[in-house]
Design a protein around this motif. Structure first.
Motif, PDB file in Angstrom:
ATOM      1  N   GLY A   1      -6.142   8.698  -0.971  1.00  0.00           N
ATOM      2  CA  GLY A   1      -4.802   9.298  -0.984  1.00  0.00           C
ATOM      3  C   GLY A   1      -3.676   8.311  -0.793  1.00  0.00           C
ATOM      4  O   GLY A   1      -2.511   8.688  -0.801  1.00  0.00           O
ATOM      5  N   GLU A   2      -3.992   7.057  -0.593  1.00  0.00           N
ATOM      6  CA  GLU A   2      -2.921   6.096  -0.366  1.00  0.00           C
ATOM      7  C   GLU A   2      -2.918   5.042  -1.469  1.00  0.00           C
ATOM      8  O   GLU A   2      -3.957   4.713  -2.027  1.00  0.00           O
ATOM      9  N   ALA A   3      -1.748   4.504  -1.716  1.00  0.00           N
ATOM     10  CA  ALA A   3      -1.658   3.406  -2.675  1.00  0.00           C
ATOM     11  C   ALA A   3      -2.276   2.164  -2.039  1.00  0.00           C
ATOM     12  O   ALA A   3      -2.526   2.126  -0.834  1.00  0.00           O
ATOM     13  N   SER A   4      -2.518   1.150  -2.842  1.00  0.00           N
ATOM     14  CA  SER A   4      -3.118  -0.077  -2.318  1.00  0.00           C
ATOM     15  C   SER A   4      -2.124  -0.794  -1.390  1.00  0.00           C
ATOM     16  O   SER A   4      -0.920  -0.541  -1.434  1.00  0.00           O
ATOM     17  N   PHE A   5      -2.646  -1.694  -0.586  1.00  0.00           N
ATOM     18  CA  PHE A   5      -1.880  -2.261   0.530  1.00  0.00           C
ATOM     19  C   PHE A   5      -0.558  -2.893   0.095  1.00  0.00           C
ATOM     20  O   PHE A   5       0.508  -2.590   0.638  1.00  0.00           O
ATOM     21  N   LEU A   6      -0.628  -3.767  -0.910  1.00  0.00           N
ATOM     22  CA  LEU A   6       0.595  -4.482  -1.315  1.00  0.00           C
ATOM     23  C   LEU A   6       1.613  -3.518  -1.936  1.00  0.00           C
ATOM     24  O   LEU A   6       2.822  -3.652  -1.710  1.00  0.00           O
TER      25      LEU A   6
ATOM     26  N   TRP B   1      -3.711  -3.818 -18.331  1.00  0.00           N
ATOM     27  CA  TRP B   1      -3.039  -3.295 -17.151  1.00  0.00           C
ATOM     28  C   TRP B   1      -4.092  -2.907 -16.127  1.00  0.00           C
ATOM     29  O   TRP B   1      -5.274  -2.786 -16.452  1.00  0.00           O
ATOM     30  N   GLU B   2      -3.648  -2.711 -14.898  1.00  0.00           N
ATOM     31  CA  GLU B   2      -4.563  -2.291 -13.842  1.00  0.00           C
ATOM     32  C   GLU B   2      -3.803  -1.390 -12.885  1.00  0.00           C
ATOM     33  O   GLU B   2      -2.612  -1.597 -12.653  1.00  0.00           O
ATOM     34  N   THR B   3      -4.499  -0.389 -12.346  1.00  0.00           N
ATOM     35  CA  THR B   3      -3.848   0.453 -11.330  1.00  0.00           C
ATOM     36  C   THR B   3      -4.710   0.501 -10.084  1.00  0.00           C
ATOM     37  O   THR B   3      -5.898   0.174 -10.125  1.00  0.00           O
ATOM     38  N   ASP B   4      -4.112   0.943  -8.971  1.00  0.00           N
ATOM     39  CA  ASP B   4      -4.904   1.184  -7.767  1.00  0.00           C
ATOM     40  C   ASP B   4      -5.333   2.663  -7.766  1.00  0.00           C
ATOM     41  O   ASP B   4      -5.091   3.386  -8.729  1.00  0.00           O
TER      42      ASP B   4
ATOM     43  N   GLY C   1      -2.966   5.350  -8.624  1.00  0.00           N
ATOM     44  CA  GLY C   1      -2.379   5.329  -9.963  1.00  0.00           C
ATOM     45  C   GLY C   1      -1.156   4.441 -10.076  1.00  0.00           C
ATOM     46  O   GLY C   1      -0.397   4.538 -11.040  1.00  0.00           O
ATOM     47  N   ARG C   2      -0.972   3.543  -9.109  1.00  0.00           N
ATOM     48  CA  ARG C   2       0.180   2.634  -9.170  1.00  0.00           C
ATOM     49  C   ARG C   2      -0.236   1.331  -9.841  1.00  0.00           C
ATOM     50  O   ARG C   2      -1.347   0.830  -9.640  1.00  0.00           O
ATOM     51  N   ILE C   3       0.679   0.775 -10.632  1.00  0.00           N
ATOM     52  CA  ILE C   3       0.352  -0.412 -11.427  1.00  0.00           C
ATOM     53  C   ILE C   3       0.289  -1.647 -10.539  1.00  0.00           C
ATOM     54  O   ILE C   3       1.236  -1.941  -9.803  1.00  0.00           O
TER      55      ILE C   3
ATOM     56  N   ARG D   1     -16.634   4.037  -4.669  1.00  0.00           N
ATOM     57  CA  ARG D   1     -15.678   5.107  -4.959  1.00  0.00           C
ATOM     58  C   ARG D   1     -14.616   4.623  -5.935  1.00  0.00           C
ATOM     59  O   ARG D   1     -14.311   3.441  -5.995  1.00  0.00           O
ATOM     60  N   PHE D   2     -14.017   5.589  -6.640  1.00  0.00           N
ATOM     61  CA  PHE D   2     -12.953   5.273  -7.591  1.00  0.00           C
ATOM     62  C   PHE D   2     -11.799   4.571  -6.874  1.00  0.00           C
ATOM     63  O   PHE D   2     -11.324   5.035  -5.839  1.00  0.00           O
ATOM     64  N   ALA D   3     -11.374   3.426  -7.429  1.00  0.00           N
ATOM     65  CA  ALA D   3     -10.290   2.682  -6.775  1.00  0.00           C
ATOM     66  C   ALA D   3      -9.232   2.253  -7.775  1.00  0.00           C
ATOM     67  O   ALA D   3      -8.495   1.308  -7.539  1.00  0.00           O
ATOM     68  N   GLY D   4      -9.158   2.960  -8.894  1.00  0.00           N
ATOM     69  CA  GLY D   4      -8.138   2.625  -9.876  1.00  0.00           C
ATOM     70  C   GLY D   4      -8.753   2.362 -11.233  1.00  0.00           C
ATOM     71  O   GLY D   4      -9.959   2.526 -11.420  1.00  0.00           O
ATOM     72  N   TYR D   5      -7.894   1.992 -12.179  1.00  0.00           N
ATOM     73  CA  TYR D   5      -8.361   1.718 -13.531  1.00  0.00           C
ATOM     74  C   TYR D   5      -8.071   0.283 -13.918  1.00  0.00           C
ATOM     75  O   TYR D   5      -7.084  -0.313 -13.487  1.00  0.00           O
TER      76      TYR D   5
END
Lengths: 330, 425
Positions: free
Chosen positions: A112-117, B113-116, B119-121, B183-187
């Protein structure tokens, strides 16, 4: 000169090996490099070709010339002894290892959280947010091959003049002296080492200014987001040590100094173990099974004793080098 | 084996307390039992490590079940005096490997491209035509839209979507990135432009020239560099004849290389969205630099190259690199056609509205009826003449016009030629 296959798939790796082997066979590669594993050798060669290519591109653009084959320039400067520059080679080896390990770090996702940076770039503290966004951008650009050499300024300067001399020779026009010198000075003038991934990570670490109690958590979060430069910078900030000294400790597969550094900062044993396991997953030179013994050894000393053991790292590097030289010579 | 996840409980010595029946069955078949260490050495090692380190260990393991090999993701978490082992993504070989492992291959695309996992780039390569600073850290929708119905955590291939900023059509493919627990950690994804081929079907397509550029520039660079080293006898003496042939090869290579440069430029300037960054430049300084680049060639051709005096300055509006490119083209042509012992004059002048850069030679000149031809694509007055490919002036004029200026010619047969680049002041 042997005919080489132009098959694109492994062209990069092959040219790197050619570069290093060529340099080595002429005795111009530093003895340290003999201990490099094949993968690191290939990475180091690739990186040197990439740095040279970046500089050749900047020079050619400045002089409105068609691009010169950067690989040939790299071969030429390597043959002439550029790789005897121990500072350059040490820096390139560390950079190669840093990228390789960072790329292999296992992700630690928090549901549920974005990655750290990315979370840091959303931080309400605008200084932290701006520094995090700057690092995010620098890391993306470096990975995409869009960044400059991002070498320490003095090393970048030396490399630039080597390349300028080779470009001069390869254009084979004596009248080009001043044109190339002028272009090189112009390229030098645009260089800012403060824009590198390492510098931006250090600025972010300063902006976060981690409290001792949170250090372990921040370090694990940085590693779990594969942000090795940030991990190094946060630890460097916490210990009052230079980025490259900490990087050296982190890249050392034995890891003794790293465990002592973490011990000296009062990081919990379980966190040190998690860091060790994560680094071991990314660095095949590390011995995961010896890790428990190494950490036991570090925790057998008190936090105070660990602090004394790593205190010399805070001294200026040139001072340490000079002392080392005196001891070695005595 | 179909069980998605198996749970096992072990004591501090790594001895089995209890576990899901499917696991105890496999463990039993391999000679293990409740109250004893796990039968699989791979699993036992992971368990021992987690206990000694007191931390979560999570990795892919392979263990035997009869004559089958089983791949699974093992996760061992110390929990007070016990250890909890979880096995997930269980596959019997030679079935497919778990998603995200080596079995998944991402196709080649124009950019990556890559996301976490939110879904953030987190990464963007070159080629998207978007400044990475504006999208890094932002949701993927700010870069690509039309992927909303993609099932989360599953790989997808060639989905039609569009760039959010430009609306350009792209085909997007991606594979999931997994975290250390599987576990899923992005694309990690690629995008391929799908409208490039149709929009400029009439001329050279961008894809075509980009590939041409990549495919030819590398090999050609190799040929030139190797021929140069043979010519310079860098790796040992060779006969003079062969050194001379090598120089011919290198020169022919350079000619081809300049043709590639021209074709790439040609594609760029013929695109409807071609734009040049116009900035203030010092045209006099640029003229001196451009002339400086030809000092040796002029001396070889026994031509005197006159350039604007040091210290003079004349401001104009254009892009430095492109203007230099035009200037180099103009001076190069003049030297080629100038008779031995004559002069080529590079001069600048300006008024309130315009700045001019002129190159004058006293060569054979160009008859009025041929003057339009020299600016045509592949246009050459005398196609039999060596050097040049008929693209240089066409490109130079188009570049000049894209900067709000022009490139013009005054000449008469036998009276030399003057090419003038006009830019806004």
């Amino acid at each position: 000169m042997p005919v080489r296959s132009l098959d694109a798939a492994d062209h990069g790796a092959r040219k790197a090996m050619l570069l290093l082997n060529g340099a080595e066979s002429r005795g111009v590669f530093p003895p340290d490099a003999a201990r490099l594993d094949d993968e690191t050798r290939a990475d180091v060669g690739e990186l040197i070709v990439a740095f040279v290519s970046n500089i050749v591109g900047a020079l050619c653009e400045r002089m409105a010339m068609s691009p010169i084959d950067a690989e040939a320039v790299a071969m030429r400067v390597a043959r002439a002894g550029m790789l005897r520059d121990a500072d350059l080679v040490a820096e390139v080896i560390d950079r190669a290892r840093q990228s390789r390990i960072a790329a292999r770090l296992p992700l630690i996702a928090r549901t549920g959280e974005a990655s750290f940076l990315v979370r840091l770039s959303d931080c309400p503290d605008t200084q932290v947010a701006a520094a995090a966004a700057a690092l995010l951008q620098a890391e993306s650009r470096r990975r995409a091959g869009l960044a400059g050499t991002e070498l320490p300024a003095e090393i970048h300067h030396r490399l630039l003049w080597w390349v300028a001399a080779a470009v001069h020779e390869m254009t084979a026009q004596p009248g080009m002296d001043s044109v190339i010198a002028e272009a090189t000075l112009a390229v030098l003038g645009t260089y800012d080492e403060g824009e590198s991934v390492e510098a931006r990570a250090s600025r972010l670490a300063a902006a976060i200014d981690t409290r001792p109690a949170e250090l372990g958590e921040v370090l694990v979060a940085a590693l779990g987001d594969t942000r090795l430069a940030l991990f190094i910078a946060v630890l460097a900030r916490a210990t009052g040590t230079r980025f490259d000294d900490i990087r050296h400790a982190v890249l050392d597969p034995a890891g003794d100094r790293l465990w002592l550094l973490l011990r000296a900062q009062g990081v919990a044993r379980s966190v040190v173990a998690e860091i060790g396991v994560t680094l071991a997953a990314a660095d095949r030179r590390r011995d995961l099974h010896g890790l428990a013994d190494a950490i036991d050894t570090a925790f057998a000393v008190s936090s105070d004793a660990a602090q004394i053991a790593v205190a010399t790292l805070r001294l200026p590097r040139d001072f340490r080098r000079a002392r080392h030289a005196l001891q070695a010579g005595a | 084996m179909t069980a998605p996840i198996l749970h096992v409980r072990l004591d501090g010595e790594g001895r089995l307390i209890d576990g899901d029946p499917a696991f105890t069955e496999i463990n039993g078949a391999a000679g293990g039992a409740t109250g004893r260490a796990l039968a699989s050495p791979a699993l036992a090692t992971v368990v021992r490590l987690a206990w000694r380190l007191g931390t979560l260990i999570s990795r892919e393991v392979t263990f035997a079940d009869g004559d089958r090999d089983i791949d699974a993701w093992a996760r061992v978490q110390p929990d007070k005096d016990e250890l909890r082992l979880t096995l997930s993504q269980i596959r019997v070989r030679p079935a497919l490997r778990p998603v995200g492992a080596a079995g998944d291959i991402l196709p080649v695309g124009d950019w990556q491209w890559e996301t976490d996992h939110a879904g953030r780039i987190t990464f963007l390569s070159a080629g998207a035509g978007v400044a990475e600073g504006t999208v890094l850290g932002r949701p993927l929708q700010q870069l690509i839209h039309g992927l909303a119905d993609v099932p989360k955590a599953a790989a997808f291939h060639d989905r039609d979507a569009a760039l959010t900023t430009s609306g350009a059509a792209v085909a997007v493919s991606a594979i999931p990135r997994l975290d250390r627990e599987g576990r899923f950690a992005g694309y990690r994804g690629v995008a391929r432009r799908t409208d490039a081929a149709t929009s400029s079907a009439a001329g050279l397509t961008e894809v075509f020239t980009t590939r041409l550029d990549r495919a030819l520039r590398g090999p050609l660079g190799q040929i030139i560099a190797n021929a140069d080293s043979i010519n310079a006898q860098a790796d040992g003496p060779v006969s003079e004849d062969y050194a001379g042939y090598a120089a011919d090869i290198a020169n022919a290579g350079r000619h081809l290389m300049s043709l590639i440069d021209d074709l790439v430029d040609l594609e760029a300037i013929e695109r409807p969205d071609f734009e040049i960054a116009v900035e203030p430049i010092d045209l006099a300084d640029l003229a001196r630099r451009a002339a400086g680049l030809f000092a040796v060639r002029a001396a070889d051709a026994e031509v005197v190259l006159e350039r604007p005096a040091e210290g003079t300055s004349l401001m104009a509006r254009g892009e430095f690199r492109r203007t230099l490119q035009i200037a180099v083209n103009m001076i190069g042509n003049a030297i080629r056609y100038a008779p031995r012992g004559s002069a080529v004059t590079v001069s600048v002048a300006g008024d309130a509205a315009y700045s001019w850069f002129s190159v004058t030679d006293s060569g054979k000149g160009i008859a009025p009826e041929d003057q339009a031809l020299v600016f045509d694509k592949f246009g050459r007055v005398d196609p039999g003449e060596p050097g040049g490919n008929g693209l240089g002036l066409y490109i130079a004029r188009n570049l000049a016009r894209a900067m709000g200026g022009d490139l013009t010619l005054e000449s008469a047969a036998g009276k030399g030629a003057r090419f003038t680049l006009t830019l806004l002041a």
